[in-house]
Design an enzyme around this catalytic site. Structure first.
Site, PDB file in Angstrom:
ATOM      1  N   HIS A  67       0.708  -1.296  -0.154  1.00 37.92           N
ATOM      2  CA  HIS A  67      -0.058  -0.079   0.070  1.00 37.92           C
ATOM      3  C   HIS A  67       0.483   1.524   0.263  1.00 37.92           C
ATOM      4  CE1 HIS A  67       0.931   0.628   4.115  1.00 37.92           C
ATOM      5  NE2 HIS A  67       0.440   1.736   4.330  1.00 37.92           N
ATOM      6  N   HIS A  69       1.678   5.762   1.405  1.00 36.98           N
ATOM      7  CA  HIS A  69       1.193   6.412   2.448  1.00 36.98           C
ATOM      8  C   HIS A  69       1.212   7.853   1.288  1.00 36.98           C
ATOM      9  CE1 HIS A  69       2.633   3.991   6.210  1.00 36.98           C
ATOM     10  NE2 HIS A  69       1.714   3.911   5.247  1.00 36.98           N
ATOM     11  N   ASP A  80      -0.966  -0.308  10.675  1.00 35.66           N
ATOM     12  CA  ASP A  80      -0.279  -0.888   9.687  1.00 35.66           C
ATOM     13  C   ASP A  80       0.917  -2.359  10.325  1.00 35.66           C
ATOM     14  OD1 ASP A  80      -0.515   0.413   7.534  1.00 35.66           O
ATOM     15  OD2 ASP A  80       1.419   1.861   7.216  1.00 35.66           O
ATOM     16  N   CYS A 125     -12.633   0.961  19.449  1.00 29.76           N
ATOM     17  CA  CYS A 125     -13.152   0.522  20.627  1.00 29.76           C
ATOM     18  C   CYS A 125     -13.559  -0.481  20.319  1.00 29.76           C
ATOM     19  CB  CYS A 125     -14.702   1.638  20.354  1.00 29.76           C
ATOM     20  SG  CYS A 125     -16.044   0.836  19.765  1.00 29.76           S
ATOM     21  N   HIS A 194     -20.847   2.459  20.773  1.00 24.88           N
ATOM     22  CA  HIS A 194     -19.864   2.446  22.073  1.00 24.88           C
ATOM     23  C   HIS A 194     -19.333   2.166  23.059  1.00 24.88           C
ATOM     24  CE1 HIS A 194     -15.941   4.210  22.367  1.00 24.88           C
ATOM     25  NE2 HIS A 194     -16.466   5.019  23.596  1.00 24.88           N
ATOM     26  N   HIS A 205     -10.967   3.621  26.913  1.00 28.76           N
ATOM     27  CA  HIS A 205     -12.305   3.799  25.838  1.00 28.76           C
ATOM     28  C   HIS A 205     -11.131   4.532  24.399  1.00 28.76           C
ATOM     29  CE1 HIS A 205     -14.910   7.725  25.938  1.00 28.76           C
ATOM     30  NE2 HIS A 205     -13.345   7.998  25.967  1.00 28.76           N
TER      31      HIS A 205
END
Length: 233
Positions: A67, A69, A80, A125, A194, A205
């Protein structure tokens, strides 16, 4: 054109979006197989199209993920590294502007619980809950396959039905919270969209617009809470 030249050309064509693709071994020859990036935030991260992955696997042996950047050096980010561990394949990264390359391979990397950048399906989360239970409790929670589009999750949050199916029971109103209980919340959306972990009066969290953090279980977060769950499997 060799595979690096083909991947670089794809990266330049997709700039400023992140491109993604597969390195294939096809009868002893290395070939680049371009894939679609399905991420709604394709300038920040990529979601490799599962159909393109299957097509690539039918053409040859998948030996690496590739991939780009577009605006940062070709160095593996935290997301990554975590994704690389999940794929169990080496990753190549290319910057289309500088035409420089980076490389990363699985090495057992585990992201810290605090200070993670948010990336859908990698460091979100629920990923934080999974990693906390693994690190602090030695419990491997079953993950769930995220929809490719985050909008699909937003329209139909899964936590209210997912938590009981993975070993969590809903607490009765009179039961006090203990460390490790999971709080299902509704934050700026519909349904319980959430999750957070209760720890000594705080919550750990990871909201979509913030780094993962630990903060007091404030009256506002209490108001957002729609379900309290305890692992009981």
């Amino acid at each position: 054109m060799n595979w690096k030249e083909a991947a670089l050309a794809h990266a330049k064509d997709q700039d400023p979006k992140e491109c993604c693709g597969l390195l294939l071994n096809i009868r002893g020859k290395e070939r680049y197989h371009p894939c679609r990036n399905l991420s709604a935030q394709s300038d920040e991260y990529f979601i490799l199209d599962p159909e393109d992955y299957i097509k690539g696997s039918n053409l040859g042996e998948i030996t690496a993920i590739i991939h780009s950047h577009p605006d940062t050096p070709p160095v593996a980010s935290q997301a990554d590294k975590m994704s690389c561990e999940q794929t169990k394949l080496p990753w190549y990264i290319v910057n289309p502007k500088t035409e420089t390359w980076g490389y990363y391979e699985p090495c057992g990397y585990e992201a810290p619980l605090l200070g993670r950048p948010w990336v859908w399906a990698v460091t979100d989360c629920w990923s934080l809950v999974v990693d906390w239970y693994k690190k602090e409790k030695g419990i491997k929670l079953l993950d769930y396959e995220r929809p490719t589009r985050i909008e699909d999750f937003t329209d139909d949050p899964v936590f209210e039905r997912y938590l009981p199916s993975r070993g969590f029971r809903l607490l009765r109103p009179e039961e006090p919270l203990i460390n490790g209980d999971v709080l299902a919340m509704s934050i700026l959306g519909k349904g319980l969209n959430h999750v957070a972990i209760f720890i000594d009066g705080d919550v750990l969290h990871h909201s979509a617009d913030r780094l993962s953090c630990r903060e007091p279980y404030s009256p506002w977060l209490l108001k957002c809470t729609g379900g309290r769950y305890r692992y009981a499997a």
